[in-house]
Design an enzyme around this catalytic site. Structure first.
Site, mmCIF file in Angstrom:
data_model
loop_
_atom_site.group_PDB
_atom_site.id
_atom_site.type_symbol
_atom_site.label_atom_id
_atom_site.label_comp_id
_atom_site.label_asym_id
_atom_site.label_seq_id
_atom_site.Cartn_x
_atom_site.Cartn_y
_atom_site.Cartn_z
ATOM 1 N N LYS A 90 0.858 -1.029 0.211
ATOM 2 C CA LYS A 90 -0.007 0.039 0.043
ATOM 3 C C LYS A 90 0.845 1.278 -0.185
ATOM 4 O O LYS A 90 1.875 1.291 0.602
ATOM 5 C CB LYS A 90 -0.818 -0.032 1.472
ATOM 6 C CG LYS A 90 -2.078 1.073 1.106
ATOM 7 C CD LYS A 90 -2.922 0.955 2.435
ATOM 8 C CE LYS A 90 -3.871 1.966 2.650
ATOM 9 N NZ LYS A 90 -4.746 1.791 3.866
ATOM 10 N N SER A 170 -9.361 1.854 3.386
ATOM 11 C CA SER A 170 -8.550 2.605 2.527
ATOM 12 C C SER A 170 -7.609 1.680 1.538
ATOM 13 O O SER A 170 -7.012 2.154 0.453
ATOM 14 C CB SER A 170 -7.873 3.672 3.157
ATOM 15 O OG SER A 170 -6.933 3.005 4.245
ATOM 16 N N SER A 194 -10.005 -0.546 7.468
ATOM 17 C CA SER A 194 -9.540 -0.203 6.028
ATOM 18 C C SER A 194 -8.587 -1.408 5.297
ATOM 19 O O SER A 194 -8.179 -1.444 4.193
ATOM 20 C CB SER A 194 -8.325 0.987 6.186
ATOM 21 O OG SER A 194 -8.873 2.046 6.211
#
Length: 510
Positions: A90, A170, A194
């Site tokens: 990420k 996210s 997330s």
């Protein structure tokens, strides 16, 4: 070494070069895994899928940048724990060869040359950093009217199961990328949902470990209380294997020094059983959809057939927990972001943001690119949240209510080892104009996030071809036990899981 980068939306990221040898450092590993078949071929095939499905075709926008030499690197790692398996990271986690942007143009030049400690552990244990995954910009903490999966750097991530549907966030790119077969695994981060939400909606396994199992150093922060990184994979075993590789102590992150880890999170997973295991079913958190309830009940029936003892629980959370947790996030965002930005090398143009106030100013100056669809009201609220005494009171309240008075009490009062609920409903249609369309009646992940306890989601089926997951939650430091329960459920699951279509959603024929 050269790197491919995306130009969505017309952004050229400056990437450094490095040698294959830099990825093949000699060190001890926790264990030696059996060499996977054709590690080099696996990486090459994954890169080809990125080119065909992320850069072209449906253009999932799940990957911001990747290393085309990953296959050659993989073949040098075959005698280590991960044996050359590829991992997407990420883009709020630092890796030395890529910029770390958190999806924002304000950090497009954030080329630190550093590996976060978890990434150093990953490489040491034979993992190959394939590239950076798209995310909800700033891990979805800029606005409360955002569209999950969108960032100014990477654009809008699309769901492989229905490309007009959302990926949640996210860790949006991480979830979509693994569902699409772009890497063996991905690393996501979670403050509250997330990892687990995008894993559920993209039909994969996601594990949010207890806070402290994995270091947070060199990760773009939100909250020192709640932030953690964790694995996103196709199977529970793979999640446990990746967690084993990235976990560890870090003197720069004191909470990691008191964490209760196990040396190998894969131990006993293959023989794990639900026989005689008491599991609490959070009936008030199943939600208001009959179709989701039916899928969840089928998963519970699988658990019962595997020998689990199910205990229905009716519970309404103390709403003070949510308000106090929000205060914690706002106060810590300003403080932790300032610390992080102070640590990064200066940009060549001299315009290095050093505080949350600098980010607010940047967004205002670049509103056309950054704030076309939603604003930065949460950034502004965090900048104004400065009362330390109120923060400390809120933090004590939130952690106590979520942990001792909610999760610990539910487990003890009902004599159960785990709690289960649907993770989320099916993916909603992405809408940049109106923002996300969450069904707030579904799920029970917030207490685990606020208290820092483990939370695993495992695919349990689908609704009209859209995946949904089941959450398994346990006590703090019970990470290994939660993973074993997830592996046992995975073996018992009877649902036929759907395959990604890479097309717009269409009603199934009946």
């Amino acid at each position: 070494m050269t790197y491919r980068t995306l130009s969505r939306p017309a952004l050229a990221l400056m990437l450094a070069t490095s040698s294959v040898a830099a990825f093949a450092q000699t060190s001890e590993t926790i264990a030696i895994a059996e060499k996977p078949p054709a590690a080099m071929a696996d990486a090459a095939r994954q890169i080809e899928r990125i080119r065909n499905l992320d850069d072209a075709g449906p253009m999932l926008n799940a990957v911001i940048a990747y290393d085309p030499n990953a296959a050659a690197i993989a073949v040098t790692m075959t005698e280590r724990l991960l044996a050359g398996r590829t991992v997407l990271v990420k883009d709020n986690i630092e890796t030395r060869e890529f910029p770390t942007t958190a999806g924002s143009l304000a950090l497009k030049d954030n080329m630190t040359g550093r590996d976060a400690p978890m990434i150093a552990n990953l490489r040491r244990n034979g993992g190959v950093v394939l590239g950076k995954a798209n995310l909800s910009e700033w891990a979805n903490i800029r606005s409360d009217n955002s569209t999950s999966g969108w960032s100014a750097v990477g654009g809008l991530t699309r769901n492989p199961y229905a490309i007009d549907r959302n990926t949640c966030g996210s860790s949006s790119g991480s979830g979509a990328a693994i569902a699409a077969g772009f890497a063996w695994a991905a690393i996501g981060t979670e403050t509250n949902g997330s990892i687990t939400c995008p894993a559920s909606i993209n039909g994969i396994v996601g594990f949010k470990p207890s806070v402290g199992i994995v270091s947070r150093t060199h990760v773009v922060p939100i909250s020192s209380t709640q932030d953690t990184a964790g694995p996103m994979t196709k199977t529970v075993y793979d999640a446990a294997l990746l967690l084993t590789a990235i976990a560890g102590e870090d003197p720069a992150d004191p909470v990691t020094l008191t964490a209760k880890r196990v040396a190998d999170y894969t131990q006993d997973l293959e023989t794990a059983s639900l026989k005689g295991v008491r599991i609490g079913v959070m009936r008030d958190q199943v939600g208001n959809r009959d179709d989701l309830t039916a899928v969840f009940n089928a998963a519970l029936a699988d658990m019962e057939r595997a020998g689990a003892v199910l205990v229905d629980i009716s519970f309404k959370p103390n709403s003070q927990m949510y308000g106090d947790s929000f205060t914690v996030l706002m106060f810590e965002l300003r403080e932790e972001m300032g610390k992080y930005l102070a640590s990064i090398p200066a940009f060549k143009d001299g315009k290095t943001p050093r505080s949350l106030a600098d980010l607010i100013e940047f967004n205002t100056a670049h509103a056309d690119a950054e704030m076309r669809w939603f604003g930065q009201e949460l950034f502004e609220q965090a900048e104004a949240t400065t009362d330390r005494e109120a923060y400390e009171t809120a933090r004590e309240n939130a952690v106590r209510i979520a942990g001792e008075e909610t999760l610990d009490k539910l487990l003890a009062d009902n004599n159960v080892q785990f709690l289960v609920a649907p993770t989320r409903g099916p993916a909603w249609v992405s809408d940049l104009v109106n923002g996300d369309n969450f069904n707030g009646s579904v799920g029970f992940g917030s207490p685990s996030a606020i208290a820092g306890y483990p939370h695993l989601t495992v695919p349990m089926g689908a609704i009209e071809g859209l995946p949904v997951g089941i959450s398994i939650m346990g006590a703090k430091w019970d990470d290994h036990a939660v993973l074993k329960a997830g592996a046992a459920y995975e073996k018992a699951r009877t649902a036929v899981l759907p395959a990604p279509t890479f097309e717009r959603w269409q009603p199934a024929e009946r």
